[in-house]
Write an enzyme that holds these catalytic residues in place. Structure first.
Site, PDB file in Angstrom:
ATOM      1  N   GLY A 130       5.445   8.731   1.601  1.00 23.70           N
ATOM      2  CA  GLY A 130       6.473   8.120   2.388  1.00 23.70           C
ATOM      3  C   GLY A 130       7.332   6.921   2.126  1.00 23.70           C
ATOM      4  N   HIS A 131       6.694   5.812   1.708  1.00 26.18           N
ATOM      5  CA  HIS A 131       7.727   4.763   1.126  1.00 26.18           C
ATOM      6  C   HIS A 131       8.554   5.373   0.061  1.00 26.18           C
ATOM      7  CE1 HIS A 131       3.835   2.480   2.629  1.00 26.18           C
ATOM      8  NE2 HIS A 131       4.935   1.939   3.298  1.00 26.18           N
ATOM      9  N   SER A 138       0.549   7.443   5.833  1.00 24.68           N
ATOM     10  CA  SER A 138       0.425   5.978   6.272  1.00 24.68           C
ATOM     11  C   SER A 138      -0.553   5.218   5.396  1.00 24.68           C
ATOM     12  CB  SER A 138      -0.295   6.024   7.783  1.00 24.68           C
ATOM     13  OG  SER A 138      -0.568   4.747   8.179  1.00 24.68           O
ATOM     14  N   SER A 139      -0.033   3.942   5.224  1.00 23.27           N
ATOM     15  CA  SER A 139      -0.842   2.920   4.433  1.00 23.27           C
ATOM     16  C   SER A 139      -2.484   3.075   5.205  1.00 23.27           C
ATOM     17  CB  SER A 139      -0.363   1.677   4.370  1.00 23.27           C
ATOM     18  OG  SER A 139       0.799   1.721   4.085  1.00 23.27           O
ATOM     19  N   ALA A 189       0.848  -1.093  -0.036  1.00 22.91           N
ATOM     20  CA  ALA A 189       0.106   0.099   0.012  1.00 22.91           C
ATOM     21  C   ALA A 189       0.910   1.141   0.141  1.00 22.91           C
ATOM     22  CB  ALA A 189      -0.966   0.146   1.262  1.00 22.91           C
ATOM     23  N   LEU A 190       1.862   1.341  -1.009  1.00 29.88           N
ATOM     24  CA  LEU A 190       2.828   2.327  -0.861  1.00 29.88           C
ATOM     25  C   LEU A 190       2.334   3.578  -1.162  1.00 29.88           C
ATOM     26  CD1 LEU A 190       5.532   0.453  -3.018  1.00 29.88           C
ATOM     27  CD2 LEU A 190       5.244   0.449  -0.664  1.00 29.88           C
ATOM     28  N   HIS A 191       2.743   4.358  -0.401  1.00 31.53           N
ATOM     29  CA  HIS A 191       2.516   5.838  -0.630  1.00 31.53           C
ATOM     30  C   HIS A 191       4.045   7.002  -0.696  1.00 31.53           C
ATOM     31  CE1 HIS A 191       3.735   6.416   3.524  1.00 31.53           C
ATOM     32  NE2 HIS A 191       2.715   5.376   3.881  1.00 31.53           N
TER      33      HIS A 191
END
Ligand code: PAF
Length: 280
Positions: free
Chosen positions: A38-39, A187-188, A34-36
């Protein structure tokens, strides 16, 4: 270019052998998908200093103390692979449950002290699950450097301690929290917020920033807590697992910010547990 998605330990090992033989610096970005952004900031940090980058995606059942939380955790592998395309990572390591925890698996990595408070106290067993899976990811990827977000500051401390204690030769690198424009930490779990809850979610960070200003001015937590809890309640937060000031080094509980410290919070909004922390 879509990076190769690797699902078998043997294939991962085969891939890494020539990199290690050539003396290349291997970086790992452990994620649960669930990459956003931030990742993706961690992936960019890894790409900047590593010759090879492996992103791992594994929703680790051992770190969920609530079965509903595990069942509801967002799983978006195809979209994740697409988001990684522009970074040209070298591999996406997506083990299934049997690859990670084959039948008979019986080992737990447990870091004491640092895990007694905050999310460790609120989610019993959570950090044993994190330390166990992260030590496996470090060994499986043989990475020289690992990249973690400061959003999970306690996790960053725990994996740093674990790697040092187990003599795993890896540099654990903390990277700044990435926020939405309204201050909400990425956050995911934000994907689970209803439209209405999403509007009120940034209040958590607003309250913390307000407290941080007062703490820098010498206020005590005792002075600030009633107003902070009231503001969260008014915004619709239904429970606060913790809202605490702790030392940045060692996570000791503090009443005033008289040493380098961070403010930590975990609170529930419409059934979603949000966490955040900021330097004071
Ligand atoms: O932060 C996370 O996403 C997870 O806790 C991690 C580090 C990937 C371990 O499962």
């Amino acid at each position: 270019m879509i990076a190769p998605i690797v699902r078998e330990k043997a294939a991962l090992r085969e891939m890494i052998i020539p990199w290690k033989r050539a003396g290349e610096v291997v970086g790992v970005v452990p994620t649960m998908g669930a990459l956003h952004d931030g990742h993706l900031s961690l992936v960019a940090a890894a790409k900047a200093v590593c010759d090879r980058v492996i992103v791992t995606i594994f929703v680790n059942p051992k770190q969920f103390n609530n079965p509903d939380d595990l069942a509801n955790y967002p799983r978006t592998e195809t979209a994740d692979a697409q988001k990684l395309e522009r970074f040209e990572v070298d591999a996406i390591w997506v083990p299934d449950g049997d690859q990670m925890y084959p039948e008979g698996f019986a080992t737990t990595v447990s870091v004491s002290g640092l895990t007694d408070c905050l999310c460790g106290a609120a989610r019993p067993g959570h950090f044993d699950g994190v330390a166990t899976v992260v030590s496996k990811l470090f060994l499986q990827t043989q990475a020289d450097k690992a990249f973690f977000g400061e959003k999970d500051f306690q996790q960053l401390q725990v994996v740093t301690r674990m790697a040092a204690d187990l003599d795993i030769p890896i540099d654990v690198i903390g990277c700044p929290t990435i926020r939405e424009e309204d201050g909400l930490a990425m956050s995911s779990r934000n994907l689970l917020l209803s439209d209405r809850a999403r509007v009120y979610a940034p209040v958590l960070n607003e309250v913390m920033e307000r407290m941080a200003v007062a703490l820098r001015g010498g206020a005590s937590m005792k002075d600030l807590m009633p107003d902070a809890l009231k503001r969260l309640e008014t915004a619709g937060f239904t429970g606060v697992d913790y809202l605490e000031l702790r030392s940045a080094d060692g996570l000791g509980l503090l009443e005033r910010a008289d040493v380098p410290s961070r403010l930590f919070a975990a609170a529930w909004l419409a059934g979603v547990r949000l966490i955040d922390n900021i330097a004071v």
